[in-house]
Scaffold this motif. Structure first.
Motif, PDB file in Angstrom:
ATOM      1  N   HIS A  74       0.838  -1.211   0.000  1.00  0.00           N
ATOM      2  CA  HIS A  74       0.000   0.000   0.000  1.00  0.00           C
ATOM      3  C   HIS A  74       0.867   1.254   0.000  1.00  0.00           C
ATOM      4  N   PRO A  84       2.187  -5.458   4.212  1.00  0.00           N
ATOM      5  CA  PRO A  84       1.493  -6.269   5.223  1.00  0.00           C
ATOM      6  C   PRO A  84       2.357  -7.436   5.668  1.00  0.00           C
ATOM      7  N   MET A 135      -5.808  -4.140   4.096  1.00  0.00           N
ATOM      8  CA  MET A 135      -4.985  -5.200   3.536  1.00  0.00           C
ATOM      9  C   MET A 135      -5.515  -6.580   3.903  1.00  0.00           C
TER      10      MET A 135
END
Length: 214
Positions: A74, A84, A135
């Motif tokens: 992201h 993540p 996520m």
């Protein structure tokens, strides 16, 4: 035995290295930017795989893969991105290194593309729910992530990928030619008073891949 008893003819300075191998050309010397522009964002959005390099407080290094569907990283803004932290082996090599030494390097790849994207900066172990909830995959939200403050971004040329023919299926080994990972791990794992067989490892890996991917 020290490394100098094996490697006896060493390059000892940048001056010596430059004299032997030369200096970067004009394009290479001026290609680094300090933020995520639209081109970097587009590259990251299409990349399903990266390697993160970290080091502990003493300088011992580690390089660890991260992968998921393209766009799994992201981009927060032009100076920050988040990776993540999915389920793994719980050794947390990268996370522990970042807690001790925030300097990190990232290496993004896109299958079929020779050029890669390299990003250097500072890493943080984050637990911002607002970011991590976005996520979520298969109902699993990562408990933590790796936040990156970007300091350098640049494209790495395709020479290594071309020389290795990495993306050429005709050069890939057959299934029978590949190393046996269960046999390798069974040989490496040392548990006192316990014998680990390749069959044990294969069963454990299969369970991990099918039940604990996220």
């Amino acid at each position: 035995m020290s490394r100098h008893e094996i490697f006896t003819n060493l390059v000892s300075s940048e001056e010596e290295l430059r004299e032997m191998l030369g200096s970067p050309g004009k394009l290479a010397a001026h290609k680094t930017i300090r933020f995520l522009d639209e081109h970097c964002r587009n590259f990251i959005a299409k990349s399903p795989f990266l390697v993160i390099a970290t080091a502990d407080a003493g300088g011992s290094c580690d390089a660890s893969p991260r992968g998921d569907a393209p766009g799994f990283v992201h981009v927060v803004d032009e100076k920050h991105l988040v990776i993540p932290e999915r389920q793994g082996n719980r050794k947390f090599d990268s996370l522990l290194n970042i807690l001790a030494n925030p300097n990190v390097g990232l290496f993004f790849m896109i299958p079929g593309l020779g050029e890669t994207l390299r990003i250097n900066g500072r890493g943080y172990v984050i637990k911002d729910n607002g970011m991590l909830e976005g996520m979520t995959v298969q109902g699993k939200t990562p408990l933590v992530g790796i936040g990156i403050e970007v300091e350098e971004c640049y494209i790495h040329c395709a020479k290594a990928i071309k020389r290795s023919e990495l993306w050429q299926p005709s050069t890939w080994l057959t299934q029978m030619q590949l190393p046996s990972i269960p046999h390798m791990l069974a040989a490496h794992i040392q548990i006192p008073d316990e014998v680990i067989t390749p069959e044990d490892v294969e069963k454990s890996l299969e369970e991990s891949y099918t039940k604990r991917l996220y």
